[in-house]
Enzyme design. Structure first.
Site, PDB file in Angstrom:
ATOM      1  N   GLU A  42       0.835  -1.210   0.000  1.00  0.00           N
ATOM      2  CA  GLU A  42       0.000   0.000   0.000  1.00  0.00           C
ATOM      3  C   GLU A  42       0.869   1.258   0.000  1.00  0.00           C
ATOM      4  OE1 GLU A  42      -2.963  -0.256  -0.658  1.00  0.00           O
ATOM      5  OE2 GLU A  42      -3.473  -2.314  -0.117  1.00  0.00           O
TER       6      GLU A  42
ATOM      7  N   CYS B  33      -8.254  -1.054   7.747  1.00  0.00           N
ATOM      8  CA  CYS B  33      -6.849  -1.145   7.337  1.00  0.00           C
ATOM      9  C   CYS B  33      -6.312   0.219   6.911  1.00  0.00           C
ATOM     10  CB  CYS B  33      -6.675  -2.152   6.202  1.00  0.00           C
ATOM     11  SG  CYS B  33      -6.846  -3.851   6.769  1.00  0.00           S
TER      12      CYS B  33
ATOM     13  N   HIS C 109      -1.265  -5.523   2.365  1.00  0.00           N
ATOM     14  CA  HIS C 109      -2.469  -6.352   2.357  1.00  0.00           C
ATOM     15  C   HIS C 109      -2.120  -7.734   1.809  1.00  0.00           C
ATOM     16  CE1 HIS C 109      -5.848  -3.229   2.675  1.00  0.00           C
ATOM     17  NE2 HIS C 109      -6.212  -4.217   3.473  1.00  0.00           N
TER      18      HIS C 109
HETATM   19  N1  PCA Z   1      -8.717  -6.159   6.579  1.00  0.00           N
HETATM   20  C1  PCA Z   1      -9.647  -5.049   6.683  1.00  0.00           C
HETATM   21  C2  PCA Z   1      -9.617  -4.635   8.131  1.00  0.00           C
HETATM   22  C3  PCA Z   1      -8.935  -5.733   8.863  1.00  0.00           C
HETATM   23  C4  PCA Z   1      -8.328  -6.578   7.819  1.00  0.00           C
HETATM   24  O1  PCA Z   1      -7.580  -7.535   8.007  1.00  0.00           O
HETATM   25  C5  PCA Z   1      -9.376  -3.938   5.685  1.00  0.00           C
HETATM   26  O2  PCA Z   1      -8.819  -4.215   4.606  1.00  0.00           O
HETATM   27  O3  PCA Z   1      -9.710  -2.791   5.945  1.00  0.00           O
END
Ligand code: PCA
Length: 223
Positions: free
Chosen positions: A94, A157, A181
């Site tokens: 990200e 996140c 992610h």
């Molecule tokens: N994924 C979510 C919140 C917690 C997680 O593991 C997200 O992508 O916002």
């Protein structure tokens, strides 16, 4: 001669959205296990690397607070937060945290903000300070699917990424920090395993400890 200690704080998340697991936490724990055994590539390239972990709640009101408390407690030299992006088929490095909360589903405390800021009055967006392009190259060379991503979404996140970057600026801590992610690593069609994702995080750490500027090469995407 004493070796300088370099502390990495690695966070994952609790389960949410109807799943009873969150692979981001499994990956964080696997990296920490390897660190205890001195098995990380990062530790071969740099001495004194120790890894601590924190599992964050999937709650807008608490995730950032738990993360900030962990930073105060651990005094890390690098922070990498991990989260699950179900339905994706590559690791997503990200690039940017947005000052925006807009929840598709309620969080684990039942809150569902729409178009609210993470930090009222603060910058619209903040950039990750990990060496993402260098890490992308290295993770891809290791054979794992990996992309640069320009949106961490507007759920918890993104909230954690923005809170992390904002907090480090506000407290004048110039340390590398950012967010990765992972796909649903426990799904039948998972594009990689927890172990492979842990190796990728290790490479992200190793590249982000390099003090040189990130690699300069075009790597943008249309979305
Ligand atoms: N994924 C979510 C919140 C917690 C997680 O593991 C997200 O992508 O916002």
């Amino acid at each position: 001669m004493t070796t300088e200690t370099r502390r990495v704080l690695l966070t994952g998340f609790e389960p949410f959205g109807g799943l009873d697991y969150n692979p981001s936490w499994d990956v964080a724990q696997e990296v920490a296990r390897r660190a205890r055994l001195q098995e990380l590539t990062t530790q071969q390239e740099l001495s004194g690397v120790v890894v601590s972990t924190a599992c964050l709640p999937v709650e807008f009101d608490r995730a950032g607070e738990v993360l900030k408390a962990a930073i105060t407690d651990q005094q890390p030299d690098m922070v990498i937060s991990l989260g699950l992006a179900a339905g994706t088929d590559a690791l997503r490095l990200e690039r940017v945290g947005l000052n925006l909360r807009d929840a598709r589903i309620p969080d684990n405390a039942g809150n569902q903000p729409d178009d609210a800021p993470v930090v009222p009055g603060a910058d619209t967006a903040l950039f990750s300070t990990l060496r993402l392009k260098a890490a992308q190259r290295r993770i891809a060379e290791a054979g794992f699917p990996v992309q640069l991503s320009t949106s961490a979404g507007t759920y918890v996140c993104n909230d954690v990424l923005y809170t992390l970057l904002h907090h480090l600026i506000a407290t004048e801590q110039q340390i590398p920090a950012g967010f990765l992610h992972v796909p649903d690593l426990h799904a039948h069609s998972a594009p990689l395993t927890v172990s492979e994702a842990a190796t990728a995080v290790d490479l992200l750490m190793a590249e982000s400890f390099v003090t040189a500027e990130d690699e300069a090469r075009p790597a943008g995407s249309l979305h």
